[in-house]
Design a protein around this motif. Structure first.
Motif, PDB file in Angstrom:
ATOM      1  N   ALA A 350       4.862   3.798  -4.108  1.00  0.00           N
ATOM      2  CA  ALA A 350       4.988   5.232  -3.836  1.00  0.00           C
ATOM      3  C   ALA A 350       6.459   5.646  -3.777  1.00  0.00           C
ATOM      4  N   PHE A 351       7.308   4.795  -3.212  1.00  0.00           N
ATOM      5  CA  PHE A 351       8.738   5.112  -3.138  1.00  0.00           C
ATOM      6  C   PHE A 351       9.368   5.084  -4.524  1.00  0.00           C
ATOM      7  N   ARG A 352       8.989   4.118  -5.329  1.00  0.00           N
ATOM      8  CA  ARG A 352       9.515   4.063  -6.689  1.00  0.00           C
ATOM      9  C   ARG A 352       9.088   5.291  -7.491  1.00  0.00           C
ATOM     10  N   HIS A 353       7.844   5.685  -7.326  1.00  0.00           N
ATOM     11  CA  HIS A 353       7.365   6.889  -8.016  1.00  0.00           C
ATOM     12  C   HIS A 353       8.168   8.105  -7.559  1.00  0.00           C
ATOM     13  N   PHE A 354       8.460   8.191  -6.285  1.00  0.00           N
ATOM     14  CA  PHE A 354       9.232   9.290  -5.723  1.00  0.00           C
ATOM     15  C   PHE A 354      10.628   9.353  -6.347  1.00  0.00           C
ATOM     16  N   LEU A 355      11.230   8.184  -6.603  1.00  0.00           N
ATOM     17  CA  LEU A 355      12.607   8.137  -7.109  1.00  0.00           C
ATOM     18  C   LEU A 355      12.709   8.273  -8.617  1.00  0.00           C
ATOM     19  N   THR A 356      11.664   7.931  -9.344  1.00  0.00           N
ATOM     20  CA  THR A 356      11.800   7.823 -10.798  1.00  0.00           C
ATOM     21  C   THR A 356      10.997   8.844 -11.581  1.00  0.00           C
ATOM     22  N   CYS A 357       9.976   9.446 -11.019  1.00  0.00           N
ATOM     23  CA  CYS A 357       9.155  10.384 -11.777  1.00  0.00           C
ATOM     24  C   CYS A 357       9.988  11.620 -12.144  1.00  0.00           C
ATOM     25  N   PRO A 358      10.051  11.970 -13.402  1.00  0.00           N
ATOM     26  CA  PRO A 358      10.856  13.142 -13.804  1.00  0.00           C
ATOM     27  C   PRO A 358      10.394  14.408 -13.086  1.00  0.00           C
ATOM     28  N   SER A 359      11.355  15.210 -12.695  1.00  0.00           N
ATOM     29  CA  SER A 359      11.041  16.423 -11.941  1.00  0.00           C
ATOM     30  C   SER A 359      10.210  17.406 -12.755  1.00  0.00           C
ATOM     31  N   THR A 360      10.354  17.352 -14.078  1.00  0.00           N
ATOM     32  CA  THR A 360       9.665  18.327 -14.926  1.00  0.00           C
ATOM     33  C   THR A 360       8.287  17.855 -15.382  1.00  0.00           C
ATOM     34  N   ASP A 361       7.939  16.589 -15.115  1.00  0.00           N
ATOM     35  CA  ASP A 361       6.647  16.054 -15.574  1.00  0.00           C
ATOM     36  C   ASP A 361       5.626  16.192 -14.447  1.00  0.00           C
ATOM     37  N   GLU A 362       4.986  17.343 -14.372  1.00  0.00           N
ATOM     38  CA  GLU A 362       4.044  17.620 -13.291  1.00  0.00           C
ATOM     39  C   GLU A 362       2.824  16.714 -13.353  1.00  0.00           C
ATOM     40  N   LYS A 363       2.362  16.414 -14.568  1.00  0.00           N
ATOM     41  CA  LYS A 363       1.169  15.577 -14.715  1.00  0.00           C
ATOM     42  C   LYS A 363       1.428  14.160 -14.206  1.00  0.00           C
ATOM     43  N   ALA A 364       2.585  13.589 -14.580  1.00  0.00           N
ATOM     44  CA  ALA A 364       2.920  12.234 -14.126  1.00  0.00           C
ATOM     45  C   ALA A 364       3.061  12.201 -12.611  1.00  0.00           C
ATOM     46  N   TRP A 365       3.642  13.260 -12.033  1.00  0.00           N
ATOM     47  CA  TRP A 365       3.772  13.291 -10.581  1.00  0.00           C
ATOM     48  C   TRP A 365       2.408  13.302  -9.904  1.00  0.00           C
ATOM     49  N   LYS A 366       1.504  14.115 -10.415  1.00  0.00           N
ATOM     50  CA  LYS A 366       0.169  14.196  -9.822  1.00  0.00           C
ATOM     51  C   LYS A 366      -0.555  12.853  -9.908  1.00  0.00           C
ATOM     52  N   GLN A 367      -0.413  12.187 -11.044  1.00  0.00           N
ATOM     53  CA  GLN A 367      -1.080  10.889 -11.203  1.00  0.00           C
ATOM     54  C   GLN A 367      -0.556   9.878 -10.185  1.00  0.00           C
ATOM     55  N   GLY A 368       0.761   9.807 -10.042  1.00  0.00           N
ATOM     56  CA  GLY A 368       1.335   8.883  -9.065  1.00  0.00           C
ATOM     57  C   GLY A 368       0.978   9.253  -7.641  1.00  0.00           C
ATOM     58  N   LYS A 369       0.913  10.552  -7.384  1.00  0.00           N
ATOM     59  CA  LYS A 369       0.562  11.019  -6.041  1.00  0.00           C
ATOM     60  C   LYS A 369      -0.878  10.635  -5.708  1.00  0.00           C
ATOM     61  N   ARG A 370      -1.799  10.864  -6.630  1.00  0.00           N
ATOM     62  CA  ARG A 370      -3.195  10.513  -6.392  1.00  0.00           C
ATOM     63  C   ARG A 370      -3.367   9.001  -6.252  1.00  0.00           C
ATOM     64  N   LYS A 371      -2.648   8.265  -7.045  1.00  0.00           N
ATOM     65  CA  LYS A 371      -2.746   6.802  -6.958  1.00  0.00           C
ATOM     66  C   LYS A 371      -2.303   6.307  -5.581  1.00  0.00           C
ATOM     67  N   ALA A 372      -1.195   6.865  -5.083  1.00  0.00           N
ATOM     68  CA  ALA A 372      -0.717   6.460  -3.753  1.00  0.00           C
ATOM     69  C   ALA A 372      -1.719   6.834  -2.674  1.00  0.00           C
ATOM     70  N   GLU A 373      -2.349   7.997  -2.826  1.00  0.00           N
ATOM     71  CA  GLU A 373      -3.291   8.451  -1.806  1.00  0.00           C
ATOM     72  C   GLU A 373      -4.609   7.688  -1.861  1.00  0.00           C
ATOM     73  N   LYS A 374      -4.892   7.000  -2.982  1.00  0.00           N
ATOM     74  CA  LYS A 374      -6.107   6.212  -3.096  1.00  0.00           C
ATOM     75  C   LYS A 374      -5.830   4.713  -2.974  1.00  0.00           C
ATOM     76  N   ASP A 375      -4.674   4.365  -2.490  1.00  0.00           N
ATOM     77  CA  ASP A 375      -4.316   2.956  -2.302  1.00  0.00           C
ATOM     78  C   ASP A 375      -5.322   2.287  -1.370  1.00  0.00           C
ATOM     79  N   GLU A 376      -5.911   1.186  -1.823  1.00  0.00           N
ATOM     80  CA  GLU A 376      -6.894   0.468  -1.004  1.00  0.00           C
ATOM     81  C   GLU A 376      -6.251  -0.518  -0.038  1.00  0.00           C
ATOM     82  N   MET A 377      -5.003  -0.885  -0.280  1.00  0.00           N
ATOM     83  CA  MET A 377      -4.369  -1.888   0.569  1.00  0.00           C
ATOM     84  C   MET A 377      -3.712  -1.223   1.781  1.00  0.00           C
ATOM     85  N   VAL A 378      -4.537  -0.522   2.544  1.00  0.00           N
ATOM     86  CA  VAL A 378      -4.110   0.099   3.795  1.00  0.00           C
ATOM     87  C   VAL A 378      -5.062  -0.366   4.886  1.00  0.00           C
TER      88      VAL A 378
END
Length: 601
Positions: A350-378
């Motif tokens: 999630a931290f890597r996604h926060f630092l590297t996802c391009p600011s203009t790529d809304e779709k990529a941000w949403k995908q990474g955000k949903r993936k982090a929120e569905k993380d099973e290793m919690v």
């Protein structure tokens, strides 16, 4: 007659809803029926609550034969229950205040509580999520993105996915154990004992405790099961000072620069965006405070035994004032430094996604955000990702671990008190410099100028240089007053920023310690069951092994805290003293300039 019990051992309550016991103390029981190994009653102090059933012995009155009635028909028409007693039972027992049952007590059986986290994103226009961020799509719906659930591959069947993901389980299910014995390799299982066991380690009745919500209890009791990818493993190694997190093989830093005010919706909504530049990529991205806030929430939920640094405080008004923006940027810079310096947090997806996802790529941000929120290793599954040293040299002594954790607990309490005191003192001193000192020095300067103006009434030529020197002295004191007003930005403010960051860390550790203490309590209980012949040694060993994992992680986090603390306070105190020296050099230089003006008098 009211039910009574005698305490066999001392018991100290650690959670709300529990009461403490003293050996040989007599208690009044609310019911003889225990709930998952706990009874409810009232101790000799009148406190009502829960305590372990195994710590007390119920006092049973000997059953007496009723005397044979004289005249068999005399009492033939009495109801089956007999007479009501003439004296109510309360006359023989002290009245007990009827308190409501603890909210933590749940009906039997008690299911493991999922981790719900103590972090709650605060509300406000600064941090509201845009509607287009929270659509109904999920990462699992997007092609090419790893879903939140993984198929259970048979290790014997081969296949690519099993080479990168391993199923780890702590469940004590017998059928799973037999399956595990037939499959080599990837399916790991901690056996939990055979059918001869007659006792189990009880669950905490307080289902709102950090130990329960974090998943620590479910993990220690052997109820965690999930797939662990190679990249998700968190390794604890033995260093010269004990357990520590394995270093990040690719360390990096990230700068936070150029906060700018931006707008959207044709100027209807304004916000501040910060430019982030990670050193490992060199690619800049822009993030709003709400992005930081979202990331903090995910990390605080995922890592129950890691101190995630707190973000700078929010502010409802004045969010676009220059001083506030500058102060927030400095606080975020400290936060980012601690994130990048942590061997575990810096490598989190999630931290890597926060630092590297391009600011203009809304779709990529949403995908990474949903993936982090569905993380099973919690929750309980998070502890499956921790890899600890093995072998005799890596064995932990539970008493030593408990002693070290207790020592650290005392340390954090004292440090918290000291940081609060220093923050108050520094803040008060800075306030005096900005207002009091500036005013007093300028008052002195004004007085010197007044004296100079009085001397100017004397038209003697030989006194002109003296008048000028006095006027310059007044100006020097005016300038020194300004120096005092500006100085806190250079030395005291950075110190208070650091103290604020560490107060956040110190607020995290009570929960971290509570998780480790809860695991130790389960180990002690399992050992007592073994001594009483109620639990097999193999099952108790499994509980201790899982407790060791939590202990290794806790000690590693404590080591990292001390390591980073020494680094930070060394650097900050050096900066503070250098700024103090520069400040007094400026004051001295201004006074020397005023002194030289009198040479020509």
């Amino acid at each position: 007659m009211a039910l009574r019990a005698r305490a066999l051992y001392d018991f100290r309550s650690e959670n709300p809803g529990e009461i403490s016991l003293r050996e040989h103390e007599v208690l009044s029981l609310c019911s003889e029926q225990d709930i998952e190994g706990w009874l409810e009653g009232v101790n000799s102090h009148g406190d009502r609550g829960l305590f372990p059933a195994s710590y007390v012995q119920v006092i049973r009155a000997p059953a007496a034969e009723p005397p044979a009635p004289a005249g068999g028909a005399r009492y033939a028409n009495l109801p089956p229950g007999g007479f009501e007693p003439l004296v109510p039972p309360a006359a023989f027992n002290p009245p007990v205040q009827q308190l409501p049952p603890p909210a933590a007590a749940e009906p039997f059986p008690l299911p493991p509580a999922p981790y719900s986290g103590s972090y709650q994103p605060s509300q406000g226009s600064d941090d509201d999520w845009d509607d287009d961020w929270d659509d109904t799509s999920t990462v699992a719906d997007e092609p090419g993105v790893l879903g939140s659930s993984y198929p259970d591959y048979d290790a014997a069947g081969g296949g690519g996915p099993t080479s990168a993901r391993y199923r780890l389980s702590t469940r004590s299910d017998l059928s799973l154990g037999s399956r595990n014995s037939q499959q080599p390799g990837h399916l790991h299982h901690h056996p939990g004992g055979g059918a001869k066991s007659s006792a189990t380690v009880s669950r905490n009745l307080n289902r709102f405790s950090t130990f329960v919500k974090s998943g620590g209890e479910a993990f220690v009791l052997g109820e965690a099961s999930g797939f662990v990818k190679d990249g998700d493993k968190l390794c604890v190694v033995l260093g010269p000072w004990g357990p520590e997190w394995q270093e990040n093989p690719y360390p990096f830093q990230c700068s936070i620069e150029d906060p700018t005010k931006q707008t959207k919706f044709k100027g209807m909504k304004s916000y501040i965006a910060y430019k982030l530049v990670p050193s490992n990529t060199g690619q800049q991205v822009h993030r709003r405070y709400k992005h930081f806030d979202w990331l903090y929430g995910r990390l605080a939920e995922k890592f129950p035994v890691i101190s995630v640094p707190h973000l700078p405080e929010k502010q409802a008004t004045g969010r676009f004032e220059e001083d506030f923006i500058s102060k927030r940027r400095k606080g975020l810079a400290w936060w980012m430094d601690h994130m990048c310096s942590h061997p575990v947090l810096a490598q989190c997806d999630a931290f890597r996604h926060f630092l590297t996802c391009p600011s203009t790529d809304e779709k990529a941000w949403k995908q990474g955000k949903r993936k982090a929120e569905k993380d099973e290793m919690v929750g309980a599954n998070f502890f499956l990702t921790i890899s600890v040293p093995t072998g005799p040299a890596a064995a932990l002594d539970l008493q030593e671990v408990e002693s070290r954790v207790d020592g650290f607990k005392s340390f954090t309490k004292k440090m918290d008190e000291s940081t609060m005191q220093l923050t108050h003192t520094a803040n008060e001193f800075a306030r005096k410099q900005v207002t009091g000192f500036k005013k007093e020095y300028q008052k002195v300067g004004h007085s010197f100028k007044g004296l100079s103006q009085a001397f100017e009434l004397d038209q003697q030529a030989f006194s002109a240089n003296l008048n000028q020197a006095l006027a310059f002295t007044g100006e020097a004191y005016d300038a020194i007053g300004e120096f005092f007003a500006e100085q806190p930005r250079q030395d005291l403010d950075p110190v208070m920023d650091l103290l604020a960051l560490y107060q956040g860390h110190l607020a995290n550790f009570p929960d971290i310690i509570h998780v480790q203490k809860g695991a130790l309590t389960k180990v002690k209980e399992s050992k007592r069951h073994v001594e009483e012949g109620k639990m097999e040694v193999q099952k108790a060993d499994g509980i201790q092994d899982r407790c060791n994992i939590i202990s290794f992680a806790t000690l590693a986090e404590i080591h990292h805290f001390h390591q980073i603390r020494v680094r930070d306070f060394k650097s900050q105190m050096q900066h503070f003293l250098k700024q103090q020296i520069l400040f007094f050099q400026k004051v001295t230089q201004k006074l020397e300039e005023a002194l030289h003006k009198y040479d020509s008098v």
